[in-house]
Design a protein around this motif. Structure first.
Motif, short mmCIF file in Angstrom:
data_model
loop_
_atom_site.label_atom_id
_atom_site.label_comp_id
_atom_site.label_asym_id
_atom_site.label_seq_id
_atom_site.Cartn_x
_atom_site.Cartn_y
_atom_site.Cartn_z
N ASN A 1 2.14 -4.17 -11.69
CA ASN A 1 1.01 -3.81 -10.47
C ASN A 1 -0.37 -3.88 -11.08
OD1 ASN A 1 3.23 -2.60 -8.59
ND2 ASN A 1 1.20 -2.43 -7.62
N TRP A 2 -0.40 -3.37 -12.38
CA TRP A 2 -1.84 -3.35 -12.92
C TRP A 2 -2.22 -4.58 -13.27
CZ3 TRP A 2 -5.33 0.24 -13.83
CH2 TRP A 2 -5.00 1.55 -13.66
N ILE A 3 -1.60 -5.73 -13.68
CA ILE A 3 -1.92 -7.05 -14.20
C ILE A 3 -2.19 -7.84 -12.88
CG2 ILE A 3 -1.07 -9.12 -15.23
CD1 ILE A 3 0.35 -7.16 -17.28
N ALA A 4 -1.17 -7.76 -11.68
CA ALA A 4 -1.25 -8.36 -10.79
C ALA A 4 -2.39 -8.16 -9.90
CB ALA A 4 0.21 -8.54 -10.07
N THR A 5 -2.49 -6.87 -9.80
CA THR A 5 -3.70 -6.49 -8.83
C THR A 5 -4.88 -6.93 -9.34
OG1 THR A 5 -2.31 -4.64 -8.04
CG2 THR A 5 -4.73 -4.41 -7.85
N TYR A 6 -5.19 -6.82 -10.75
CA TYR A 6 -6.39 -7.27 -11.14
C TYR A 6 -6.63 -8.86 -11.29
CZ TYR A 6 -9.88 -7.70 -14.88
OH TYR A 6 -11.06 -8.02 -15.69
N LYS A 7 -5.48 -9.60 -11.23
CA LYS A 7 -5.53 -10.90 -11.03
C LYS A 7 -5.96 -11.33 -9.65
CE LYS A 7 -2.75 -15.31 -11.79
NZ LYS A 7 -1.44 -15.67 -12.06
N GLN A 8 -5.22 -10.43 -8.84
CA GLN A 8 -5.44 -10.78 -7.40
C GLN A 8 -7.08 -10.65 -6.92
OE1 GLN A 8 -2.63 -8.92 -5.03
NE2 GLN A 8 -3.89 -9.28 -2.85
N ASN A 9 -7.75 -9.58 -7.42
CA ASN A 9 -8.73 -9.24 -7.21
C ASN A 9 -10.05 -9.84 -8.12
OD1 ASN A 9 -8.74 -7.27 -4.77
ND2 ASN A 9 -7.04 -6.86 -6.05
N VAL A 10 -9.65 -9.85 -9.14
CA VAL A 10 -10.79 -10.26 -10.27
C VAL A 10 -10.72 -11.74 -10.70
CG1 VAL A 10 -11.90 -9.71 -12.23
CG2 VAL A 10 -10.95 -8.04 -10.86
N ASP B 1 -4.68 1.02 -9.80
CA ASP B 1 -4.91 -0.32 -10.23
C ASP B 1 -5.70 -1.06 -9.37
OD1 ASP B 1 -2.93 0.42 -8.13
OD2 ASP B 1 -1.63 -1.67 -8.59
N TYR B 2 -5.72 -0.56 -7.94
CA TYR B 2 -6.53 -1.08 -7.01
C TYR B 2 -8.05 -0.82 -7.20
CZ TYR B 2 -8.90 -2.42 -2.65
OH TYR B 2 -9.41 -2.94 -1.41
N GLN B 3 -8.31 0.56 -7.60
CA GLN B 3 -9.51 1.34 -7.62
C GLN B 3 -10.15 0.50 -8.85
OE1 GLN B 3 -9.25 5.34 -8.45
NE2 GLN B 3 -7.77 5.59 -6.73
N ALA B 4 -9.40 0.29 -10.11
CA ALA B 4 -9.93 -0.13 -11.30
C ALA B 4 -10.22 -1.76 -11.03
CB ALA B 4 -9.04 -0.30 -12.59
N ALA B 5 -9.58 -2.58 -10.35
CA ALA B 5 -9.77 -4.26 -10.19
C ALA B 5 -11.10 -3.76 -9.28
CB ALA B 5 -8.87 -4.49 -9.33
N TRP C 1 0.87 -1.26 -0.15
CA TRP C 1 0.02 0.17 0.01
C TRP C 1 0.96 1.22 -0.03
CZ3 TRP C 1 -4.75 -0.71 -1.36
CH2 TRP C 1 -5.29 -1.71 -1.12
N ALA C 2 1.99 1.43 -0.41
CA ALA C 2 3.00 2.57 -0.74
C ALA C 2 2.24 3.36 -1.55
CB ALA C 2 4.23 1.90 -0.97
N ARG C 3 1.98 4.58 -1.21
CA ARG C 3 1.25 5.51 -2.13
C ARG C 3 1.83 5.71 -3.50
NH1 ARG C 3 -1.34 10.23 1.78
NH2 ARG C 3 -2.13 8.63 3.48
N SER C 4 1.16 5.38 -4.59
CA SER C 4 1.78 5.94 -5.76
C SER C 4 0.54 6.36 -6.67
CB SER C 4 2.16 4.52 -6.44
OG SER C 4 0.98 3.57 -6.62
N GLY C 5 0.79 7.45 -7.56
CA GLY C 5 -0.05 7.87 -8.46
C GLY C 5 -0.07 7.21 -9.71
N TRP C 6 -0.83 7.58 -10.59
CA TRP C 6 -1.15 7.09 -12.14
C TRP C 6 0.28 6.78 -12.62
CZ3 TRP C 6 -4.27 5.02 -15.59
CH2 TRP C 6 -5.81 4.78 -15.11
N LEU C 7 1.18 7.75 -12.89
CA LEU C 7 2.48 7.59 -13.68
C LEU C 7 3.34 6.92 -12.80
CD1 LEU C 7 2.73 11.24 -14.81
CD2 LEU C 7 1.61 9.36 -15.81
N GLY C 8 3.22 6.31 -11.43
CA GLY C 8 4.10 5.75 -10.92
C GLY C 8 3.75 4.16 -10.61
N THR C 9 2.67 3.83 -11.38
CA THR C 9 1.88 2.40 -10.98
C THR C 9 2.53 1.56 -12.36
OG1 THR C 9 0.29 3.29 -10.03
CG2 THR C 9 0.04 1.03 -10.91
N SER C 10 3.27 0.65 -11.79
CA SER C 10 3.85 -0.22 -13.08
C SER C 10 2.82 -1.14 -13.85
CB SER C 10 4.87 -1.22 -12.64
OG SER C 10 4.40 -2.07 -11.66
N ASP C 11 3.19 -1.70 -15.00
CA ASP C 11 2.35 -2.71 -15.63
C ASP C 11 2.12 -3.93 -14.74
OD1 ASP C 11 2.31 -0.89 -17.64
OD2 ASP C 11 3.53 -1.87 -18.95
#
Length: 265
Positions: free
Chosen positions: A110-119, A158-162, A98-108
């Motif tokens: 993170n996007w993929i793994a967070t989606y997998k973890q939640n969805v 990434d978490y919001q979108a998931a 949960w280290a804070r990161s904005g849009w431009l600091g979130t890696s690909d």
């Protein structure tokens, strides 16, 4: 209100601690046989034993739901017990912490793994366990989403979108199961205090100049910092109570909703 849940069986994912643990305890108190799920064997067993110590019926199932094979193994173990009447998809989180990161600091990654973890993990359990509910003509699926899917603060995109995807799939699932006796609903949780979120809430209070003991300023934090209308921070019990109702026969006429439990944020 009598919820008429005695004799039902439920799987609550991520129920070895936090919100999931409280959901498991509340369902068990209503007479539900609860399958406790987790990745940490000691914590998972502790929750199951806590249920059994108070006269409830519980068993344990282990598995990392981000691992497709492990998730399917969880499904197989649950089916071997006769399946479930209630599936609470509570497990989730943000890949990498949960280290804070904005849009431009979130890696690909993170996007993929967070989606997998939640969805994806949620979909695996639905695909495996819902057909038995449909065959029986009764069942409940409850997704634990998040209010950040609705408010979109400038962190954790990434978490919001998931979580938004979870809400979407829950509504779609409700229509896909039309007329079967199985309902699908989501709960969007707001700021909820758990042992895992204590340090974060304390940090927010300290940033606001209120010191580290946030409980001394809980009303001010709730109303002024979190901009709620309820003058306290949420508890895991608040989410558990909502789950118990949506999981019950009393909620037969409710399907496809996203119940926001966020203190009026």
């Amino acid at each position: 209100m009598q919820l008429d849940l005695v004799g039902k069986r439920a799987l609550v994912t991520g129920s070895s601690s936090g919100i999931g643990r409280m959901i498991a305890l509340h369902l068990a108190a209503e007479g539900v046989e609860v399958i406790v799920h987790g990745r940490d064997a000691a914590r998972t067993l502790r929750t199951a034993e806590e249920i059994r110590a108070t006269g409830g019926v519980s068993s344990e199932v282990m598995g990392d739901l981000m691992d497709g094979d492990a998730a399917k193994a969880v499904v197989d173990q649950v089916l071997a017990q006769g399946g479930v009447d209630i599936l609470v998809n509570n497990a989730g989180g943000r890949y990498g912490g949960w280290a804070r990161s904005g849009w431009l600091g979130t890696s690909d990654e993170n996007w993929i793994a967070t989606y997998k973890q939640n969805v994806i993990s949620t979909v695996t359990l639905i695909d495996g366990l819902v057909p038995v509910m449909i065959q029986r003509g009764w069942g409940r699926v409850v997704q634990i989403a998040s209010a950040v899917a609705l408010h979109q603060p400038p962190n954790f995109p990434d978490y919001q979108a998931a979580k938004a995807a979870e809400i979407n799939l829950s509504r779609s699932l409700s229509r896909g199961m039309a007329g079967t006796g199985v309902t699908s609903n989501a709960i969007s949780a707001g700021i909820i205090h758990t042992p895992g979120s204590d340090a974060e809430i304390a940090g927010i209070a300290q940033e606001a100049g209120l010191g580290t003991n946030w409980r001394d300023h809980e009303r001010e934090i709730a109303l002024k910092i979190f901009r709620q209308t309820a003058g306290r921070i949420g508890r895991a019990e608040d989410i558990a109570a909502a789950v118990c109702f949506l999981a019950s026969p009393r909620a037969d006429f409710i399907s496809g909703i996203n119940l926001v439990v966020d203190g009026g944020m």
